[in-house]
Write a protein that holds these residues in place. Sequence first.
Motif, PDB file in Angstrom:
ATOM      1  N   GLY A  64       0.896  -1.175   0.048  1.00 51.50           N
ATOM      2  CA  GLY A  64       0.232   0.247   0.178  1.00 51.50           C
ATOM      3  C   GLY A  64       0.813   1.129   0.063  1.00 51.50           C
ATOM      4  N   TYR A  65       1.690   1.428   0.850  1.00 50.63           N
ATOM      5  CA  TYR A  65       2.601   2.518   0.922  1.00 50.63           C
ATOM      6  C   TYR A  65       3.533   2.616  -0.402  1.00 50.63           C
ATOM      7  CZ  TYR A  65       1.528   3.312   5.980  1.00 50.63           C
ATOM      8  OH  TYR A  65       1.231   3.765   7.183  1.00 50.63           O
ATOM      9  N   SER A  66       3.871   1.446  -0.888  1.00 47.05           N
ATOM     10  CA  SER A  66       4.919   1.590  -1.979  1.00 47.05           C
ATOM     11  C   SER A  66       4.151   2.180  -3.118  1.00 47.05           C
ATOM     12  CB  SER A  66       5.264   0.049  -2.539  1.00 47.05           C
ATOM     13  OG  SER A  66       5.958  -0.531  -1.578  1.00 47.05           O
ATOM     14  N   MET A  67       2.711   1.813  -3.459  1.00 45.13           N
ATOM     15  CA  MET A  67       2.044   2.465  -4.427  1.00 45.13           C
ATOM     16  C   MET A  67       2.085   4.074  -4.417  1.00 45.13           C
ATOM     17  SD  MET A  67       1.790  -0.079  -6.245  1.00 45.13           S
ATOM     18  CE  MET A  67       1.198   0.926  -7.577  1.00 45.13           C
ATOM     19  N   TYR A  68       1.799   4.446  -2.880  1.00 43.07           N
ATOM     20  CA  TYR A  68       1.742   5.848  -2.755  1.00 43.07           C
ATOM     21  C   TYR A  68       3.294   6.613  -3.052  1.00 43.07           C
ATOM     22  CZ  TYR A  68       2.357  10.047  -0.203  1.00 43.07           C
ATOM     23  OH  TYR A  68       2.743  11.234   0.448  1.00 43.07           O
ATOM     24  N   VAL A  69       4.351   5.867  -2.499  1.00 39.32           N
ATOM     25  CA  VAL A  69       5.652   6.736  -2.688  1.00 39.32           C
ATOM     26  C   VAL A  69       5.980   6.419  -4.064  1.00 39.32           C
ATOM     27  CG1 VAL A  69       6.247   6.782  -0.240  1.00 39.32           C
ATOM     28  CG2 VAL A  69       7.122   4.863  -1.749  1.00 39.32           C
ATOM     29  N   LEU A  70       5.760   5.515  -4.784  1.00 39.32           N
ATOM     30  CA  LEU A  70       6.194   5.253  -6.028  1.00 39.32           C
ATOM     31  C   LEU A  70       5.351   6.292  -6.980  1.00 39.32           C
ATOM     32  CD1 LEU A  70       7.007   1.630  -6.204  1.00 39.32           C
ATOM     33  CD2 LEU A  70       8.750   3.461  -5.821  1.00 39.32           C
ATOM     34  N   SER A  71       4.301   6.703  -6.525  1.00 42.32           N
ATOM     35  CA  SER A  71       3.287   7.419  -7.479  1.00 42.32           C
ATOM     36  C   SER A  71       3.875   9.069  -7.516  1.00 42.32           C
ATOM     37  CB  SER A  71       1.874   7.375  -6.876  1.00 42.32           C
ATOM     38  OG  SER A  71       1.522   6.266  -7.288  1.00 42.32           O
ATOM     39  N   LYS A  72       4.554   9.409  -6.360  1.00 45.97           N
ATOM     40  CA  LYS A  72       4.981  10.788  -6.015  1.00 45.97           C
ATOM     41  C   LYS A  72       5.767  11.240  -7.242  1.00 45.97           C
ATOM     42  CE  LYS A  72       6.297  10.530  -1.522  1.00 45.97           C
ATOM     43  NZ  LYS A  72       6.431  11.364  -0.179  1.00 45.97           N
ATOM     44  N   TYR A  79      -2.931  12.758 -16.521  1.00 46.64           N
ATOM     45  CA  TYR A  79      -3.452  11.870 -15.345  1.00 46.64           C
ATOM     46  C   TYR A  79      -3.752  10.527 -15.935  1.00 46.64           C
ATOM     47  CZ  TYR A  79      -6.539  10.010 -11.906  1.00 46.64           C
ATOM     48  OH  TYR A  79      -6.760   9.136 -10.705  1.00 46.64           O
ATOM     49  N   THR A  80      -4.125  10.315 -17.181  1.00 46.62           N
ATOM     50  CA  THR A  80      -4.260   9.017 -18.170  1.00 46.62           C
ATOM     51  C   THR A  80      -2.799   8.204 -17.980  1.00 46.62           C
ATOM     52  OG1 THR A  80      -3.969  10.210 -20.032  1.00 46.62           O
ATOM     53  CG2 THR A  80      -6.320   9.334 -19.336  1.00 46.62           C
ATOM     54  N   GLU A  81      -1.745   9.118 -18.363  1.00 47.19           N
ATOM     55  CA  GLU A  81      -0.413   8.586 -18.300  1.00 47.19           C
ATOM     56  C   GLU A  81       0.097   8.071 -16.805  1.00 47.19           C
ATOM     57  OE1 GLU A  81       3.403   7.652 -19.644  1.00 47.19           O
ATOM     58  OE2 GLU A  81       1.434   7.634 -20.698  1.00 47.19           O
ATOM     59  N   LEU A 114      -8.271   4.345  -6.399  1.00 49.82           N
ATOM     60  CA  LEU A 114      -8.219   5.460  -7.180  1.00 49.82           C
ATOM     61  C   LEU A 114      -9.208   5.468  -8.732  1.00 49.82           C
ATOM     62  CD1 LEU A 114      -6.122   7.562  -7.323  1.00 49.82           C
ATOM     63  CD2 LEU A 114      -4.583   6.074  -8.850  1.00 49.82           C
ATOM     64  N   LEU A 115      -9.537   4.246  -8.964  1.00 53.57           N
ATOM     65  CA  LEU A 115     -10.440   4.160 -10.089  1.00 53.57           C
ATOM     66  C   LEU A 115     -11.853   4.292  -9.727  1.00 53.57           C
ATOM     67  CD1 LEU A 115      -8.701   1.103 -12.012  1.00 53.57           C
ATOM     68  CD2 LEU A 115      -8.312   3.465 -12.530  1.00 53.57           C
ATOM     69  N   LYS A 123      -2.452  15.284  -8.458  1.00 50.72           N
ATOM     70  CA  LYS A 123      -2.432  15.809  -6.757  1.00 50.72           C
ATOM     71  C   LYS A 123      -3.318  15.112  -5.952  1.00 50.72           C
ATOM     72  CE  LYS A 123      -1.235  19.989  -4.731  1.00 50.72           C
ATOM     73  NZ  LYS A 123      -2.086  21.001  -4.482  1.00 50.72           N
ATOM     74  N   ASP A 124      -4.616  15.326  -6.330  1.00 54.97           N
ATOM     75  CA  ASP A 124      -5.824  14.541  -5.528  1.00 54.97           C
ATOM     76  C   ASP A 124      -5.583  12.991  -5.436  1.00 54.97           C
ATOM     77  OD1 ASP A 124      -6.915  16.842  -5.320  1.00 54.97           O
ATOM     78  OD2 ASP A 124      -8.275  16.643  -6.709  1.00 54.97           O
ATOM     79  N   ALA A 125      -5.010  12.394  -6.684  1.00 55.82           N
ATOM     80  CA  ALA A 125      -4.794  10.949  -6.604  1.00 55.82           C
ATOM     81  C   ALA A 125      -3.666  10.713  -5.442  1.00 55.82           C
ATOM     82  CB  ALA A 125      -4.154  10.535  -7.838  1.00 55.82           C
ATOM     83  N   LEU A 126      -2.854  11.469  -5.238  1.00 51.46           N
ATOM     84  CA  LEU A 126      -1.547  11.231  -4.294  1.00 51.46           C
ATOM     85  C   LEU A 126      -2.107  11.339  -3.015  1.00 51.46           C
ATOM     86  CD1 LEU A 126       1.662  13.058  -5.419  1.00 51.46           C
ATOM     87  CD2 LEU A 126       1.035  10.478  -5.511  1.00 51.46           C
ATOM     88  N   HIS A 127      -3.060  12.075  -2.739  1.00 52.52           N
ATOM     89  CA  HIS A 127      -3.788  12.134  -1.491  1.00 52.52           C
ATOM     90  C   HIS A 127      -4.769  11.019  -1.263  1.00 52.52           C
ATOM     91  CE1 HIS A 127      -5.679  14.153   1.935  1.00 52.52           C
ATOM     92  NE2 HIS A 127      -6.948  13.952   1.416  1.00 52.52           N
TER      93      HIS A 127
END
Length: 355
Positions: A64-72, A79-81, A114-115, A123-127
């Motif tokens: 869970g945390y990986s998907m967050y930090v790797l998205s930063k 957004y689509t990319e 997310l989906l 930015k909202d996605a990261l939140h």
Amino acid sequence: MSEIKNVINQASVYLNEEDQLVIIDQTQLPNRLIHLVMNTPEDCYKAIYLLQVRGAPAIGIFAGYSMYVLSKPLVDLPYTEFLSQFHNQKEYINSSRPTAVNLSWALNRMERKLLESDCTNTKDALHILRQEAVRIHEEDILMCKAISEYGLSLIKDGDGILTHCNAGPLATSRYGTATGPIFLGRERGMQFKVFCDETRPLLQGARLTSYELTRAGVDTTLICDNMASVVMKNGWIDAVFVGCDRVAANGDFANKIGTNTVAILAKHYGIPFYTLGPSSTIDFNTASGDDIVVELREPAEIKTMWYKEPMALEETKCYNPSYDVTSHELVTGIVTERGIVYPPFEENLEKLFLK
Ligand code: MRU
């Protein structure tokens, strides 16, 4: 009781003050307490593959945390990319280890969140991703506590307990699963005699479980895996508590290699055998243990890794399955955060979690 607090409050996976993902490198314990910061997808993949982070719930929290930090670092993409790279990273992390279902469970949950949101910008996605990762972690803390309470109802002061591998705070959050009742009981002034299988070939029982329990002031005895029958025959074991990596719909479950041997021995000696795990480890899409993919690992783990010199010839073949599957017929009960499930498992798991 501050020794217990020190052990259960030492998070093995967390976000630090700089919002970086940090783990305790479990391969270095018990000799060195090293924290590692995860910066890249390769760091995260390697951490799971090498068992620097391990234990089914901890792998889920880490995912869970990986998907967050790797998205930063993807925040400036359209957004689509962003979504497409997020998906690729998710698939990559998911390919690191196949057996513990918590990995795909957490990764899919992050993507679904997310989906299914009405989010349209990065930015909202990261939140959203940060919130969901923290929620997975917080839920695990609550689940482990509830599992520990149910598990504790199965044992009494002075009991002897055998455990295999490590399903403690390092593998989960706070109390752990299989060790949860022991820590909780200890906090309440109870004392147990715990026997830890060393758990060949990677020695999680010796390096991690006996480390956690001993530091917490629990009466702990380390044994080699092939000594389990002796302590059972001696009458020293009142219950076996083990963790799980994937529980199938019929109650068969995968756990660290050697668990099935312990279950067979427990049946022979008439000792209750429990697996303890959160609902994130139950996989209703897997009908039975026959459908569980068991990870095969390197011969080096058996022949060379722990020794000054190789313990077998280089050309000697090795078979090194990381897990085995224990049939539900050998299981007395499955201890979950919602209660203890008894046979018939298929019916009762469904009743507790799907209805
Ligand atoms: O290969 P590992 O060390 O990740 O295997 C871990 C186990 O088998 C644990 O018992 C299981 O993940 C449950 S942890 C609560």
